[in-house]
Design a protein around this motif. Structure first.
Motif, PDB file in Angstrom:
ATOM      1  N   GLY A 192       0.812  -1.207   0.000  1.00  0.00           N
ATOM      2  CA  GLY A 192       0.000   0.000   0.000  1.00  0.00           C
ATOM      3  C   GLY A 192       0.846   1.258   0.000  1.00  0.00           C
ATOM      4  O   GLY A 192       0.516   2.245  -0.671  1.00  0.00           O
ATOM      5  N   LEU A 193       1.963   1.226   0.732  1.00  0.00           N
ATOM      6  CA  LEU A 193       2.831   2.404   0.822  1.00  0.00           C
ATOM      7  C   LEU A 193       3.583   2.646  -0.484  1.00  0.00           C
ATOM      8  O   LEU A 193       3.747   3.793  -0.913  1.00  0.00           O
ATOM      9  CB  LEU A 193       3.820   2.215   1.975  1.00  0.00           C
ATOM     10  N   GLN A 229       5.481   0.401  -7.784  1.00  0.00           N
ATOM     11  CA  GLN A 229       5.273  -0.893  -8.442  1.00  0.00           C
ATOM     12  C   GLN A 229       3.783  -1.054  -8.747  1.00  0.00           C
ATOM     13  O   GLN A 229       3.074  -1.793  -8.068  1.00  0.00           O
ATOM     14  CB  GLN A 229       5.774  -2.044  -7.563  1.00  0.00           C
ATOM     15  N   PRO A 230       3.290  -0.361  -9.758  1.00  0.00           N
ATOM     16  CA  PRO A 230       1.858  -0.408 -10.069  1.00  0.00           C
ATOM     17  C   PRO A 230       1.406  -1.818 -10.427  1.00  0.00           C
ATOM     18  O   PRO A 230       2.174  -2.640 -10.922  1.00  0.00           O
ATOM     19  CB  PRO A 230       1.736   0.540 -11.261  1.00  0.00           C
ATOM     20  N   LEU A 231       0.150  -2.071 -10.137  1.00  0.00           N
ATOM     21  CA  LEU A 231      -0.430  -3.361 -10.467  1.00  0.00           C
ATOM     22  C   LEU A 231      -0.550  -3.542 -11.970  1.00  0.00           C
ATOM     23  O   LEU A 231      -0.671  -2.567 -12.721  1.00  0.00           O
ATOM     24  CB  LEU A 231      -1.812  -3.479  -9.831  1.00  0.00           C
ATOM     25  N   HIS A 232      -0.513  -4.791 -12.391  1.00  0.00           N
ATOM     26  CA  HIS A 232      -0.689  -5.137 -13.797  1.00  0.00           C
ATOM     27  C   HIS A 232      -1.774  -6.203 -13.911  1.00  0.00           C
ATOM     28  O   HIS A 232      -1.859  -7.096 -13.058  1.00  0.00           O
ATOM     29  CB  HIS A 232       0.607  -5.687 -14.407  1.00  0.00           C
ATOM     30  N   ASP A 233      -2.577  -6.077 -14.930  1.00  0.00           N
ATOM     31  CA  ASP A 233      -3.525  -7.137 -15.282  1.00  0.00           C
ATOM     32  C   ASP A 233      -2.985  -7.898 -16.477  1.00  0.00           C
ATOM     33  O   ASP A 233      -2.589  -7.289 -17.479  1.00  0.00           O
ATOM     34  CB  ASP A 233      -4.893  -6.556 -15.653  1.00  0.00           C
ATOM     35  N   CYS A 265      -1.300  -8.880 -10.901  1.00  0.00           N
ATOM     36  CA  CYS A 265      -0.015  -9.122 -10.249  1.00  0.00           C
ATOM     37  C   CYS A 265       0.485  -7.855  -9.576  1.00  0.00           C
ATOM     38  O   CYS A 265       0.363  -6.760 -10.140  1.00  0.00           O
ATOM     39  CB  CYS A 265       1.026  -9.588 -11.270  1.00  0.00           C
ATOM     40  N   PRO A 266       1.083  -7.975  -8.388  1.00  0.00           N
ATOM     41  CA  PRO A 266       1.673  -6.803  -7.749  1.00  0.00           C
ATOM     42  C   PRO A 266       2.798  -6.194  -8.568  1.00  0.00           C
ATOM     43  O   PRO A 266       3.077  -5.018  -8.480  1.00  0.00           O
ATOM     44  CB  PRO A 266       2.205  -7.356  -6.423  1.00  0.00           C
ATOM     45  N   ARG A 267       3.472  -7.022  -9.328  1.00  0.00           N
ATOM     46  CA  ARG A 267       4.535  -6.534 -10.209  1.00  0.00           C
ATOM     47  C   ARG A 267       4.763  -7.603 -11.275  1.00  0.00           C
ATOM     48  O   ARG A 267       4.364  -8.748 -11.114  1.00  0.00           O
ATOM     49  CB  ARG A 267       5.822  -6.281  -9.433  1.00  0.00           C
ATOM     50  N   ILE A 268       5.398  -7.205 -12.358  1.00  0.00           N
ATOM     51  CA  ILE A 268       5.747  -8.196 -13.379  1.00  0.00           C
ATOM     52  C   ILE A 268       7.154  -8.694 -13.061  1.00  0.00           C
ATOM     53  O   ILE A 268       8.139  -7.986 -13.252  1.00  0.00           O
ATOM     54  CB  ILE A 268       5.687  -7.594 -14.791  1.00  0.00           C
TER      55      ILE A 268
END
Length: 717
Positions: free
Chosen positions: A517-518, A523-527, A624-627
């Protein structure tokens, strides 16, 4: 009753009860008083364990046990022989240390691990009178000595528990005499060894607080003494007692299991099969309760270790391995650095032995004699866990054996000089002249605090920074509140359930959520979006296809029929390899929680959703939190006839622009049962999180309750 008297009374009650049980055990045998105390304390620990297991622990039950133990002592008083005591001249050097140690043992507990988990767990056990249902790293460890602490704590509080450990430390001195005599060592060799051991900085510091390392050394010596005496006399009761003492070494600290293992191997090597069986069964009586409890709680009999062999949802394998690798680096990277830090600096090793211990290789000269070979072998076995944890405290069990072997090898005049020099160099004021400023040692003479002339609360507020936050927690939170501790508060002084951030997979998941969250903007989310012709499926599997993936994680899964997203059902079944326990986090509608491999991913690892009834689907998203580097997933569907069909092996990545996820992080923490968070508000790591919570509590969905120094208490809204 004045506080100091209640403290001394509680400690004496515990020790007399233990001694009475030991005297009852040895009612037909003559053994040294310290051996009677050792076996009796082990039996008392087992009784306290049983009372906690059935939920009957408390003053009433403990008073009944005390009455039984002291009654046995009174009834058998005529059989207690009082051998003439010979005061060996080197022991005079112990007098100033004895006074210093007693003052610190009586003072309120301020040492970090003791005020944290050693007595924190004891306080948590005694509130309901039973073991808790929650599992964390330090709570599931064996707590044999803490059972004695619980007995004393219930009557006299924290300092009474300290005095019990101090008594076991003090009893090590006559036990060194008894062991030396049994091995045929002439005086004053045992006296030299006893002084050399007792004045060592890390030993004195540990022995005067509610740690357990000095007790482990005491029980290791008791086991060796009993084995040696059994070897000479052949009495079965001595062999059984040796098994109890050696098994209790595991109960004191799981690394103490090397003592029982070493004795068992020695017996087997001599082909004494019957003796090995008797010894092993006796040792198992002390080991089994802790292993059975750990297995029933976690499915891992040696929890919190060896989780790769016994996988469970309570402890992460990757965290265990990271902790183990760090523990092997205390004192420096090379052995030269470690030896220097152990002997002279004392900071990285978390303790100081003193420069005179650099002469330890002299113990090898003792190999010329059978007694010397036994002592060196015992020192190697007792000190073997140091290889896994290079903290100075892990060498304490080896030091008495090593000391006896050293002074077997030296002429008397040189022995006098060595002991005198070590005593001088180990005096706290002298230690400060050559060791690191922050070396772990006794500081000052807290006489007023020890005698309770200075109120305990005033002393703790002055010397233990976390104590003031413990007071705030007791005042500001309701009974039964569960608190996520991101720092390490003095849990022994709180009346609430404190869960430290690195102690379990559950608290680590909470920290992961907060950090995500911080740092969401970094590290933006990815779909990962996949589409296929609409069809009916009974299950969908997300499978890893690539090798060399450092980690693979999924924050959320979405299943679609056209533009309609299916709502997850409680009747759906989830499967995963590995880490099946976190699979539900991929369907909890919270983007700060995730399923992950928690380590290197391999081709074939998967996350699978099994539907309660066939579903028409035309697409899915994997958030995903990150790729991660080299991640390549494929999506498979199980059709009505039970066969699997590849639906998509190249999903399209799309960057998400989600709203602030910090509230979702605290919502996930609240979902796990936590109502409050204690966080540092400066420094790195969790300090960054705490500082952000203090600056923008509304973004986190928390309310600030109070700040004390560097710590702040928040309530989750």
């Amino acid at each position: 009753m004045p506080p100091i008297l209640s403290i001394v009374f509680a400690a004496l009650l515990t020790l007399l009860t233990a001694y009475g049980l030991g005297r009852l055990w040895f009612r037909k045998n003559e053994v040294p008083h310290e051996i009677v105390l050792a076996v009796g304390a082990a039996l008392l620990s087992l009784l306290v364990f049983g009372l906690l297991a059935v939920g009957l622990a408390g003053k009433v039950a403990f008073a009944a046990v005390a009455a039984a133990g002291i009654s046995a002592l009174v009834l058998l008083r005529d059989r207690i022989k009082r051998p003439a005591m010979r005061f060996s001249r080197p022991l005079w050097m112990l007098l100033p240390f004895g006074v210093l140690y007693l003052v610190h043992a009586l003072a309120p507990e301020i040492q970090p691990d003791a005020a944290g988990y050693h007595l924190g767990n004891v306080a948590e056990y005694l509130r309901p009178g039973r073991f808790p249902d929650t599992v964390d790293f330090y709570e599931i460890l064996p707590h044999g000595v803490e059972m004695l602490f619980a007995f004393a704590f219930s009557f006299g509080g924290h300092s009474a528990a300290k005095l019990v450990h101090f008594a076991l430390f003090a009893a090590s001195v006559p036990l060194i005499f008894s062991l030396g005599k049994r091995l045929g060592l002439e005086q004053p060799i045992p006296a030299f060894a006893a002084v050399f051991y007792a004045v060592t900085t890390v030993v004195g510091t540990t022995g005067t607080c509610a740690y357990v390392d000095a007790a482990l050394a005491f029980y290791a010596m008791a086991a060796v003494y009993l084995v040696v005496r059994w070897h000479e006399e052949g009495s079965t009761i001595l062999l059984v007692s040796a098994g109890l003492a050696a098994g209790f070494c595991y109960g004191v600290k799981n690394t103490g299991g090397v003592v029982a293992a070493g004795v068992a191997v020695w017996l087997l090597a001599r082909r004494q099969w019957k003796a090995a069986a008797i010894f092993s069964v006796s040792a198992a009586a002390m080991i089994a309760p802790w292993m059975v409890r750990a297995y029933l709680m976690t499915g891992n009999p040696v929890a919190p270790l060896f989780n790769r062999i016994f996988p469970n949802p309570y402890f992460r394998v990757v965290s265990e391995e990271w902790l183990a690798s760090n523990m092997r680096l205390y004192g420096g990277g090379s052995w030269v650095e470690r030896i220097k830090d152990l002997a002279i600096c004392g900071r990285s090793s978390l303790g100081l032995l003193g420069p005179m211990w650099l002469l330890a290789p002299l113990a090898l000269i003792a190999l010329r004699r059978p007694a010397g070979r036994l002592l060196v072998c015992a020192a190697v076995i007792a000190g073997a866990p140091y290889y896994l944890n290079t903290s100075a405290r892990f060498l304490i069990p080896a030091l008495p054996f090593l000391g006896l072997a050293i002074f077997m090898s030296l002429p008397r005049r040189l022995s006098w000089a060595l002991v005198a020099a070590h005593a001088v160099l180990s005096w706290p004021a002298v230690v400060s002249l050559y060791a690191d400023t922050y070396v772990w040692r006794l500081r000052g003479w807290p006489v007023a605090a020890a005698l309770r002339i200075e109120p305990e609360q005033d002393y703790l507020r002055r010397t233990l920074g976390e104590y003031r936050m413990a007071e705030v927690i007791n005042r500001s939170t309701p009974p039964g509140a569960r608190i996520l501790d991101l720092h390490g508060t003095a849990a022994a002084y709180t009346e609430r359930q404190m869960s430290l951030f690195y102690e379990s997979a559950e608290t680590e998941a909470c920290v992961d959520a907060m950090r995500f969250g911080l740092y969401q903007h970094l590290q933006p989310l990815h779909d990962l979006v996949a589409d296929w012709p609409e069809a009916q499926f009974t299950a969908l599997r997300i499978r890893q296809e690539a090798a060399g993936v450092t980690n693979w994680s999924i924050a959320e899964l979405g299943f679609y029929r056209g533009n309609h997203r299916l709502q997850p059902s409680a009747r759906w079944l989830l499967d995963a390899w590995p880490n099946i326990w976190d699979a539900p986090l991929a369907l909890d509608n919270n983007l700060t929680t995730f399923w992950a491999t928690l380590g290197p991913a391999k081709p074939g690892m998967f996350l699978e959703t099994q539907f309660d009834q066939p579903q028409w689907l035309s697409g899915a998203t994997v958030t995903c939190p990150r790729i991660e580097q080299n991640v390549r997933i494929a999506i498979y569907g199980r059709i009505l006839d039970g066969t699997w069909r590849l639906l998509c092996d190249r999903p399209t990545p799309q960057i998400r622009r989600d709203a602030d996820l910090r509230v979702e992080a605290t919502r996930a923490i609240r979902h796990r049962g936590f109502q409050y968070i204690v966080a540092p508000i400066s420094g790195g790591g969790n300090g960054l999180t705490g500082h952000d919570m203090l600056d923008a509590p509304w973004r986190w969905g928390v309310a600030r309750i109070a700040c004390v120094g560097n710590l702040c208490l928040f309530r989750i809204l």
